[in-house]
Design an enzyme around this catalytic site. Structure first.
Site, PDB file in Angstrom:
ATOM      1  N   ASP A  13     -34.761  13.097 -39.645  1.00  0.00           N
ATOM      2  CA  ASP A  13     -33.982  13.912 -38.720  1.00  0.00           C
ATOM      3  C   ASP A  13     -33.258  13.003 -37.733  1.00  0.00           C
ATOM      4  OD1 ASP A  13     -33.007  15.941 -37.140  1.00  0.00           O
ATOM      5  OD2 ASP A  13     -34.907  17.007 -36.978  1.00  0.00           O
ATOM      6  N   CYS A  53     -27.928  19.093 -37.914  1.00  0.00           N
ATOM      7  CA  CYS A  53     -28.995  19.271 -38.897  1.00  0.00           C
ATOM      8  C   CYS A  53     -29.009  20.592 -39.644  1.00  0.00           C
ATOM      9  CB  CYS A  53     -30.357  19.018 -38.263  1.00  0.00           C
ATOM     10  SG  CYS A  53     -30.704  20.016 -36.827  1.00  0.00           S
ATOM     11  N   HIS A 111     -35.787  25.202 -40.033  1.00  0.00           N
ATOM     12  CA  HIS A 111     -34.534  25.337 -39.283  1.00  0.00           C
ATOM     13  C   HIS A 111     -33.458  26.134 -40.008  1.00  0.00           C
ATOM     14  CE1 HIS A 111     -31.729  23.257 -36.136  1.00  0.00           C
ATOM     15  NE2 HIS A 111     -32.115  24.466 -35.766  1.00  0.00           N
ATOM     16  N   ASN A 262     -28.213  13.939 -40.924  1.00  0.00           N
ATOM     17  CA  ASN A 262     -26.926  13.587 -40.298  1.00  0.00           C
ATOM     18  C   ASN A 262     -27.062  12.189 -39.717  1.00  0.00           C
ATOM     19  OD1 ASN A 262     -28.155  16.049 -38.241  1.00  0.00           O
ATOM     20  ND2 ASN A 262     -28.011  13.982 -37.393  1.00  0.00           N
TER      21      ASN A 262
END
Length: 447
Positions: A13, A53, A111, A262
């Site tokens: 992440d 993300c 998420h 990312n």
């Protein structure tokens, strides 16, 4: 020996391009991930589908541009009460592998929307342990600060408690899962999605720091040394799970992927690129990516341009399956290139990001980039720093890519004013969300 590989997909992440030793990190060591790179494929031109993300996660799990789904426009996705997420009826990488006979599990960050309407168990995973939202404190496992903030830690759809550093908890859960799969008839697909090295800036020994936090965004904390501790804990966690594959004899027949959602944030190393998370410069989009499959792939450094949504068709092909015909993938199966059955070839990839009205196209070595009213044309093969604006030297290329982006964009859900404000929390709307980048709109000028 299984006829189809086990699949271990590891997602970091906010990991920056050069945050691993094998990609150029010199401030700290990442021996386990460097070893993975030496044993498999190291990609030099791998991209994330978005510079943030949740949008990338939509693309990863569906194999399609995130802009096809309402939740994929949020960047990041809205709070639980807003009701957005991945529609359960949409085929996904885990649901398609499950239909092909795989046991599926997600350990870590989801998420993509909250129950009861959304969730991992509703989108193809047999098992889920982790956090449903975008970020949690590494020690309290809460998405905020305060006694009244509930933990975001779940076993299935039941809240649970654990003690310890979250990266280590996820490693322990993943190791137990891998060891528990010995001698099972069905191959497994394990998504291991860490929150590291996402803020807050807490290393494994920083529980006292966690107790003193006033704000989970933690803008008054962090430094290069602390960031290194977070990444090194991630590296050790990956090594722990890979060690379980080794000691149980499953490594040869397990396809392992490691990548990031990312580009990196404020303490990441992105050299030689400029830009970072939330920006469509190379530093916000290009991500370290590794793949190992000893039974079928030779170690190699791979120049093929690839993107997050390629993993669905690629991993399905490795499993002897294919995308659902009614939801064709926007990605590409790159397995023939990795096996040497097809040559490295040019790709055309597109991005858009609502903040600062950013848009980008990578077409071969050309890149069209627009940030607010500033437009650029770069040759990213010759100019990795994105400093030499070639729009006036090659106006026909600039105009062509500009038209291509407009034509592509017309086929996706629009970013309306409602979309622009709907998914932003008060913290993210505030200028302090990206204070160090508030004035950066010209990648060709030093600020």
């Amino acid at each position: 020996m299984p006829t189809r590989p086990n699949i271990l997909f590891i997602l970091a992440d906010d990991l920056g391009w050069a945050d691993l030793g094998v990609y150029g990190q010199t401030g700290f060591a990442t021996p386990h991930l460097d070893r993975l790179a030496a044993q498999g494929v190291r990609f030099t031109q791998a991209y994330a589908n978005s510079a943030v993300c949740s949008a990338t996660r939509f693309a990863l799990i569906t194999g399609r541009y995130q802009y096809r789904l309402r939740g994929g426009l949020e960047e990041p996705i809205a709070r639980p009460r807003d009701g957005l997420g991945l529609p359960p009826e949409h085929p996904t990488l885990p649901s398609l592998l499950k239909a092909a006979g795989y046991d599926t599990a997600l350990i870590g960050k989801w998420h993509l929307g909250h129950p009861p309407a959304h969730g991992p168990l509703r989108s193809g995973y047999d098992r889920f342990f982790g956090n449903l939202g975008g970020v949690v404190d590494y020690f309290t496992h809460k998405p905020g600060v305060g006694a009244d903030v509930p933990r975001d830690l779940w076993e299935g759809e039941v809240p649970v408690e654990r003690s310890g550093y979250y990266t280590q908890i996820l490693a322990d859960e993943a190791e137990a899962y891998v060891r528990g799969r010995i001698d099972h008839a069905r191959p497994f697909f394990l998504s291991l999605h860490f929150t590291a090295p996402h803020w807050p800036w807490e290393g494994p020994q920083d529980e006292a720091v966690s107790r003193e936090l006033r704000d989970l965004f933690h803008y008054d904390g962090g430094n290069l040394k602390k960031y290194g501790e977070i990444v090194q804990s991630l590296d050790a966690a990956v090594g722990q799970v890979l060690g379980a594959l080794d000691t149980t004899g499953q490594a040869r027949d397990t396809l392992v992927v490691f990548t990031s959602d990312n580009g990196g944030e404020r303490f990441s190393k992105t050299w030689p690129f400029t830009g970072q998370k939330t920006e469509l410069l190379e530093g916000g989009l290009r991500v370290p990516t590794l793949l190992r499959w000893p039974a079928r792939l030779q170690p190699q450094v791979q120049e093929q341009v690839t993107i997050s949504m390629d993993w669905l068709p690629t991993l399905l092909a490795a499993a002897g399956s294919a995308p659902h015909p009614d939801w064709p993938s926007d990605g590409e199966n790159i397995l023939p290139v990795l096996e040497g059955r097809a040559p490295v070839h040019a790709r055309t990839l597109y991005w858009r990001y609502k903040a600062q009205a950013q848009r980008a196209v990578r077409d071969g070595d050309w890149k069209y980039l627009k940030i607010n009213d500033n437009a650029f044309l770069f040759d990213v093969a010759a100019d990795e720093r994105e400093r030499a604006n070639l729009r006036d030297k090659h106006p026909e290329v600039f105009a062509r890519l500009q038209r291509q982006w407009e034509d592509w964009n017309a086929g996706f859900l629009p970013i309306t004013d409602a979309v622009f404000t709907h998914g932003l929390t008060p913290d993210i709307q505030a200028d302090r969300y990206v204070p160090e980048r508030a004035s950066r709109v010209h990648p060709g000028r030093s600020n």
